[in-house]
Design a protein around this motif. Structure first.
Motif, mmCIF file in Angstrom:
data_model
loop_
_atom_site.group_PDB
_atom_site.id
_atom_site.type_symbol
_atom_site.label_atom_id
_atom_site.label_comp_id
_atom_site.label_asym_id
_atom_site.label_seq_id
_atom_site.Cartn_x
_atom_site.Cartn_y
_atom_site.Cartn_z
ATOM 1 N N GLN A 206 -5.697 -14.310 -10.340
ATOM 2 C CA GLN A 206 -5.634 -13.535 -9.104
ATOM 3 C C GLN A 206 -4.685 -14.136 -8.077
ATOM 4 O O GLN A 206 -4.117 -13.404 -7.272
ATOM 5 N N ILE A 207 -4.523 -15.449 -8.095
ATOM 6 C CA ILE A 207 -3.632 -16.059 -7.097
ATOM 7 C C ILE A 207 -2.339 -16.582 -7.722
ATOM 8 O O ILE A 207 -1.568 -17.273 -7.061
ATOM 9 N N ASP A 208 -2.131 -16.256 -8.985
ATOM 10 C CA ASP A 208 -0.896 -16.592 -9.702
ATOM 11 C C ASP A 208 -0.631 -18.102 -9.733
ATOM 12 O O ASP A 208 0.461 -18.569 -9.401
ATOM 13 N N LYS A 209 -1.666 -18.853 -10.119
ATOM 14 C CA LYS A 209 -1.559 -20.303 -10.290
ATOM 15 C C LYS A 209 -2.028 -20.652 -11.691
ATOM 16 O O LYS A 209 -2.737 -19.881 -12.336
ATOM 17 N N SER A 210 -1.692 -21.830 -12.167
ATOM 18 C CA SER A 210 -2.085 -22.231 -13.518
ATOM 19 C C SER A 210 -3.578 -22.560 -13.573
ATOM 20 O O SER A 210 -4.179 -22.977 -12.580
ATOM 21 N N ILE B 211 -7.161 -18.386 -2.090
ATOM 22 C CA ILE B 211 -8.506 -18.558 -2.637
ATOM 23 C C ILE B 211 -9.531 -17.895 -1.721
ATOM 24 O O ILE B 211 -10.419 -17.173 -2.187
ATOM 25 N N CYS B 212 -9.399 -18.113 -0.430
ATOM 26 C CA CYS B 212 -10.335 -17.521 0.532
ATOM 27 C C CYS B 212 -10.292 -15.999 0.491
ATOM 28 O O CYS B 212 -11.329 -15.344 0.586
ATOM 29 N N LYS B 213 -9.114 -15.453 0.339
ATOM 30 C CA LYS B 213 -8.983 -13.994 0.264
ATOM 31 C C LYS B 213 -9.661 -13.439 -0.984
ATOM 32 O O LYS B 213 -10.235 -12.352 -0.946
ATOM 33 N N VAL B 214 -9.608 -14.174 -2.090
ATOM 34 C CA VAL B 214 -10.276 -13.738 -3.321
ATOM 35 C C VAL B 214 -11.790 -13.755 -3.126
ATOM 36 O O VAL B 214 -12.496 -12.846 -3.550
ATOM 37 N N TYR B 215 -12.299 -14.795 -2.477
ATOM 38 C CA TYR B 215 -13.745 -14.967 -2.311
ATOM 39 C C TYR B 215 -14.337 -14.083 -1.213
ATOM 40 O O TYR B 215 -15.545 -13.901 -1.160
ATOM 41 N N THR C 66 -19.055 -21.249 -2.558
ATOM 42 C CA THR C 66 -18.334 -20.040 -2.171
ATOM 43 C C THR C 66 -17.875 -19.208 -3.363
ATOM 44 O O THR C 66 -17.730 -17.995 -3.265
ATOM 45 N N SER C 67 -17.665 -19.864 -4.472
ATOM 46 C CA SER C 67 -17.063 -19.216 -5.636
ATOM 47 C C SER C 67 -17.868 -18.031 -6.145
ATOM 48 O O SER C 67 -19.076 -18.098 -6.281
ATOM 49 N N LEU D 11 -2.043 -25.229 1.788
ATOM 50 C CA LEU D 11 -2.651 -24.262 2.706
ATOM 51 C C LEU D 11 -2.468 -22.823 2.231
ATOM 52 O O LEU D 11 -3.392 -22.016 2.349
ATOM 53 N N ASP D 12 -1.301 -22.514 1.668
ATOM 54 C CA ASP D 12 -1.109 -21.140 1.197
ATOM 55 C C ASP D 12 -2.004 -20.830 -0.001
ATOM 56 O O ASP D 12 -2.560 -19.736 -0.107
#
Length: 82
Positions: free
Chosen positions: A24-28, A50-54, A13-14, A44-45
């Protein structure tokens, strides 16, 4: 590898680098690396982000989210039968 099926899903998917995804998702970067290598299950959040980015649309994001949940479910069920 703990979450083999999820790793296969994320590889297929990436469409962005791990570093770009983390930003993009503000994670490390470290957390995203663990998730992308199938070593840690995302919350889940985080998974939804991640799904929204892809995805190209809200509908596609929902489909990707369902596919990812199915992959994680398979991984969890496989671990329970070992």
């Amino acid at each position: 590898m703990k979450y083999r099926n999820f790793k296969l899903w994320i590889d297929a998917t990436s469409n962005t680098s791990q570093k770009e995804l983390a930003e993009q998702i503000d994670k490390s970067d470290g957390l995203i690396s663990l998730i992308c290598r199938g070593l840690q299950m995302p919350t889940l959040d985080t998974l939804l982000k991640i799904c929204k980015v892809y995805a190209d649309s809200k509908e596609e994001a929902e489909i990707l989210f369902i596919e990812a949940i199915k992959a994680l479910k398979t991984d969890i069920q496989t671990k329970e039968t070992l």
